[in-house]
Write an enzyme that holds these catalytic residues in place. Sequence first.
Site, PDB file in Angstrom:
ATOM      1  N   ASP A   1      40.266  50.488  31.623  1.00  0.00           N
ATOM      2  CA  ASP A   1      40.344  49.044  31.392  1.00  0.00           C
ATOM      3  C   ASP A   1      41.649  48.730  30.669  1.00  0.00           C
ATOM      4  OD1 ASP A   1      39.732  46.255  30.435  1.00  0.00           O
ATOM      5  OD2 ASP A   1      37.732  46.755  31.162  1.00  0.00           O
TER       6      ASP A   1
ATOM      7  N   GLY B   1      38.463  42.527  28.820  1.00  0.00           N
ATOM      8  CA  GLY B   1      37.376  43.394  28.355  1.00  0.00           C
ATOM      9  C   GLY B   1      37.472  43.633  26.859  1.00  0.00           C
TER      10      GLY B   1
ATOM     11  N   GLY C   1      43.796  54.377  46.783  1.00  0.00           N
ATOM     12  CA  GLY C   1      44.631  55.575  46.845  1.00  0.00           C
ATOM     13  C   GLY C   1      43.998  56.737  46.107  1.00  0.00           C
TER      14      GLY C   1
ATOM     15  N   TYR D   1      41.645  33.721  42.200  1.00  0.00           N
ATOM     16  CA  TYR D   1      40.492  34.636  42.161  1.00  0.00           C
ATOM     17  C   TYR D   1      39.867  34.781  43.548  1.00  0.00           C
ATOM     18  CZ  TYR D   1      36.121  36.751  40.513  1.00  0.00           C
ATOM     19  OH  TYR D   1      35.066  37.604  40.307  1.00  0.00           O
TER      20      TYR D   1
ATOM     21  N   GLN E   1      41.381  52.745  58.879  1.00  0.00           N
ATOM     22  CA  GLN E   1      42.599  53.515  59.198  1.00  0.00           C
ATOM     23  C   GLN E   1      42.598  54.897  58.563  1.00  0.00           C
ATOM     24  OE1 GLN E   1      46.522  51.571  58.966  1.00  0.00           O
ATOM     25  NE2 GLN E   1      47.258  53.351  57.834  1.00  0.00           N
TER      26      GLN E   1
ATOM     27  N   THR F   1      25.675  36.196  37.615  1.00  0.00           N
ATOM     28  CA  THR F   1      24.925  37.203  36.868  1.00  0.00           C
ATOM     29  C   THR F   1      24.984  36.880  35.381  1.00  0.00           C
ATOM     30  OG1 THR F   1      25.592  38.837  38.528  1.00  0.00           O
ATOM     31  CG2 THR F   1      24.673  39.679  36.486  1.00  0.00           C
TER      32      THR F   1
END
Length: 291
Positions: free
Chosen positions: A31, A36, A102, A145, A162, A175
């Site tokens: 993070d 956060g 990745g 966003y 791919q 939530t």
Amino acid sequence: MRTIVTGAAGFLGSHLVDRLLAQGHEVLGVDSLITGSLDNLKHLENTREFRFVRTDVTQYIHVPGPVDRVYHFASPASPLDFPRVPVHILKVGALGTLNALGLAKAKAARLLLASTSEVYGDPLVHPQVEEYWGNVNPIGERSMYDEAKRFAEALVTAYHKQNQVDTRIVRIFNTYGPRMRLDDGRVLPNFVRAALQNEPIPVYGDGNQTRSFCYVDDLLRGIMLLMESTVDVPVNIGNPEEITVEQFAHEIIAMLGSKSQVVYKPLPKDDPVRRRPDITKAKTELGWQPE
């Protein structure tokens, strides 16, 4: 399993870390702490199976050793963050997702993208099914966003097709639960904060717009079922029970015994009027519904 959670210090990410540890995972939390908070992970300071790294996912993510699962939850998600860090939100959706993919590709790990009901924009279809393409303003006040998540979904799908990366996509609807920021700017913390302080509760528009709220434990149970399923297309996870914003405000006032009054303000531009998930796919494919 060895699992990576990006956005681990956020509301949802920190609860996810708790559930993974309870299931015996070794967890690396990542993070940037832009939104956060380490307070959300403080109870894990002496947990041997958990390690936290402060880094920005828009930079290269290097993790030595094997990885089995990647939960990509990084992204500012509060409406108050949209005008504050719009470019960063777009970078997280693009570069952050690219880096997470990745990593998953390099480690032959399965990746789950935390997408959002915001990909549907202000929907013209109700309730929203996964096959609906959405009604999104690409240059609106929420576009950073909405479009970041839509691009992230496209990127995950491209890597899956791919590069044969094993991927999952969850579209998360509203939530709530412990560790939400009271200054989050979304409906529930807004109303609770105002009611606790006996301040006026702001209802935007006429109050007849609807939301559907899912408790965090239900949501994460569904997400973890999705991760371990064979479903590689987007799945809605949320509560299909609708409530008007006005009705919700009065329920909060009653529950808290507050002296707050409801005040009406202009509806923000591009704010969705109705938001309710169709969870048929989650029920049939995952055996999940909110409890």
